[in-house]
Design an enzyme around this catalytic site. Structure first.
Site, PDB file in Angstrom:
ATOM      1  N   HIS A  51       0.830  -1.202   0.000  1.00 16.95           N
ATOM      2  CA  HIS A  51       0.000   0.000   0.000  1.00 16.95           C
ATOM      3  C   HIS A  51       0.867   1.256   0.000  1.00 16.95           C
ATOM      4  CE1 HIS A  51      -3.676   2.328   1.088  1.00 16.95           C
ATOM      5  NE2 HIS A  51      -2.778   3.121   1.664  1.00 16.95           N
ATOM      6  N   GLU A  52       1.802   1.318   0.922  1.00 20.14           N
ATOM      7  CA  GLU A  52       2.665   2.498   1.001  1.00 20.14           C
ATOM      8  C   GLU A  52       3.605   2.583  -0.197  1.00 20.14           C
ATOM      9  OE1 GLU A  52       1.631   4.544   2.979  1.00 20.14           O
ATOM     10  OE2 GLU A  52       0.485   3.231   4.307  1.00 20.14           O
ATOM     11  N   HIS A  96       1.881   4.581  -2.821  1.00 14.18           N
ATOM     12  CA  HIS A  96       2.059   6.013  -2.584  1.00 14.18           C
ATOM     13  C   HIS A  96       3.468   6.446  -3.010  1.00 14.18           C
ATOM     14  CE1 HIS A  96      -1.669   6.922  -0.577  1.00 14.18           C
ATOM     15  NE2 HIS A  96      -1.475   6.037   0.383  1.00 14.18           N
ATOM     16  N   GLU A 103      -4.568   7.794  -3.232  1.00 12.79           N
ATOM     17  CA  GLU A 103      -5.030   6.509  -2.695  1.00 12.79           C
ATOM     18  C   GLU A 103      -5.313   5.504  -3.797  1.00 12.79           C
ATOM     19  OE1 GLU A 103      -5.029   5.342   0.283  1.00 12.79           O
ATOM     20  OE2 GLU A 103      -4.329   7.216   1.159  1.00 12.79           O
TER      21      GLU A 103
END
EC number: 3.4.17.19
Length: 503
Positions: free
Chosen positions: A267-268, A271, A297
């Protein structure tokens, strides 16, 4: 003064302000990863000082004059041109920030730093009462910010606009309600299917040291540049940064929960890939800045779920996983593992939730934070309201506040209006991924061969390089030819979980 000279003055001013912001970002990253507890009070003063300096630069009268000149110039007529983008977006932000008193900006930064430590301690001790005064003070400050910005409908709109420009609480609320109405029957079907995922496979012993190494291998494989970034540990995962070539990923690990650490890393990483894909030439200016939190996101949710939880991803990474954890993975076959990491069921922790139920967690937070901002929910009543909403919407009841209203860091930071961007991100991600697959062919087959670069290159061209030249809504329609819709996400979820659970 010529337009070129004015533009150069704006650019130099913005770049210096961005340097200060990057220093603040580094200080915040250190606060959440390595700072000793006794440093909290002094760190709060440092953050308040930096916030004050940045605010004064961002609202300097001469900057307003230069932006007015740029906005009136013929060169700004094309809103997607470099000058047009800079004039439009910097003017919008300038007018917004000049409404905020400098003292309020500094106090918010100071309280956010203090409140973060109060939240971390309260979460660890499962003691909401110790966090309550900090949250009440932050809520009061956010209402003051909303009043300073001004609004036509709800004070919530003024805060939401900071993260997703142009959106309102009512429009987001309607989108979330429509999504909830489609998700609820799907989740009920899954629960009633009688099919059980072998989730115990992900809860065996996965030594943290090996998790760190495996996570880094996966992040690098999908394109994250560790020469321009790092991975560290924090109580609540986030992606921060100290500049365009210094992106800080963080996660947390649980030896008996592989999913928690690994998918937080992916997830990170999403980003981080977006940040590494922004134009370094335009660092600190709109053409080198992410469009919105929802689009940000979309990148994290795409790499976490549409890539990382895909069958193709694990066709490639299953053998390396078994090599990294030979004891834990003994006797496990790829299909079992894929089902285990895609288990869907009502759960308590948002960051650990599955694709089918995740947006229901967001609905809860949207309802509660809007009620708090509008004065319909007192902070003292938050734990009870949280538990009621989780029972009603998600179908799970927290046993304590650490599992409930203390699980997220966002409100301690003052990030009211942030949570809806997670759901918007899921919607954007599904629609964009659908188009990427139409353009690139079978992405699952590519992932199975370890080919992640085609998707990343597509994202770099279509999204990352665009900066803020268009709005989020315009971007989605330009790329896909359609306005944002829930159908791509729901089609993905129905197909995936329908197959897993025999629906």
């Amino acid at each position: 003064m010529s337009v070129a000279n004015t533009f150069e003055k704006v650019r130099a001013h913005a770049r210096e302000t961005a340097l200060l912001s990057s220093i603040s970002g580094l200080v915040e990253w250190d606060e959440q990863t390595h700072m000793p507890p006794a440093g909290a009070a002094w760190r709060a003063e440092q953050q308040a000082y930096l916030a004050g300096v940045i605010h004064r630069r961002s609202t300097a009268p001469e900057l307003g004059d230069w932006l007015a000149e740029l906005s009136a110039a013929d060169e700004s007529a094309d809103p997607e041109s470099d000058i047009g983008c800079v004039a439009r977006e910097m003017t919008r932000v300038y007018h917004r920030l000049t409404k905020l008193p400098g003292e309020l900006v500094e106090e918010v930064a100071r309280v956010a730093s203090q409140s973060h430590h109060a939240w971390a301690a309260a979460r660890k001790a499962d003691d909401f009462a110790t966090f309550r005064p900090s949250l009440e003070r932050m809520l009061e400050l956010q209402r003051q910010r909303a009043a300073a910005f001004g609004y036509n409908g709800s004070p919530y709109d003024a805060l939401l606009d900071e993260y997703e420009p142009g959106e309102t609480g009512d429009s987001v609320g309607a989108a979330l309600a429509a999504l909830r109405d489609q998700l609820t029957p799907l989740v009920q079907q899954i629960v009633q299917s009688g099919v059980t995922a072998p989730s115990e496979l992900t809860q065996r012993s996965f030594p943290v040291q090996q998790q760190v190494a495996f996570g880094k291998v996966a992040a690098a494989a999908v394109g994250f540049d560790f020469q321009a970034g790092s991975l560290d540990v924090t109580p609540h995962p986030f992606c921060g940064g100290a500049g365009p070539r210094d992106i800080r990923l963080t996660t947390r690990y649980n030896e008996h929960d592989f999913v928690d650490g690994f998918f937080s890393i992916l997830h990170e990483t999403g980003h981080g890939l977006y940040e590494q894909g922004l134009s370094e030439k335009w660092f600190g200016l709109p053409p080198g800045t992410a469009i919105s939190l929802g689009i940000h996101e979309s990148q994290s949710r795409m790499w976490e779920n549409l890539v990382g939880r895909s069958r193709g991803f694990w066709q490639h990474f299953f053998a390396p996983l078994c090599a990294a954890f030979p004891t834990s993975m003994k006797g496990v076959d790829p299909d079992q593992w894929w089902f285990a990491i895609n288990e869907a069921k009502p759960s308590l922790i948002r960051v650990d939730s599955d694709e089918a139920t995740y947006n229901l967690h967001v609905v809860v937070r949207y309802e509660l934070e809007r009620a708090m901002i509008e004065g319909d929910l007192a902070v003292a009543d938050l734990p009870g309201a949280w538990n009621e909403a989780y029972t009603r919407i998600v179908g799970a009841t927290p046993a304590n506040d650490a599992q409930g209203c203390l699980q997220d860091v966002h409100w301690s930071m003052g990030a009211f209006g942030y949570f809806p961007t997670y759901a918007l991100g899921n919607l954007y991600a599904a629609q964009l991924f659908e188009q990427a697959e139409s353009d690139l062919g079978d992405l699952g087959a590519r992932f199975a061969r370890g080919e992640f670069a085609p998707l990343l290159d597509w994202l770099r061209t279509k999204i990352h390089s665009v900066g803020q030249r268009v709005s989020a809504a315009q971007l989605v329609e330009q790329i896909t030819g359609k306005p944002l819709s829930a159908e791509p996400l729901m089609a993905h979820l129905r197909t995936k979980f329908g197959g897993l659970y025999g629906l």
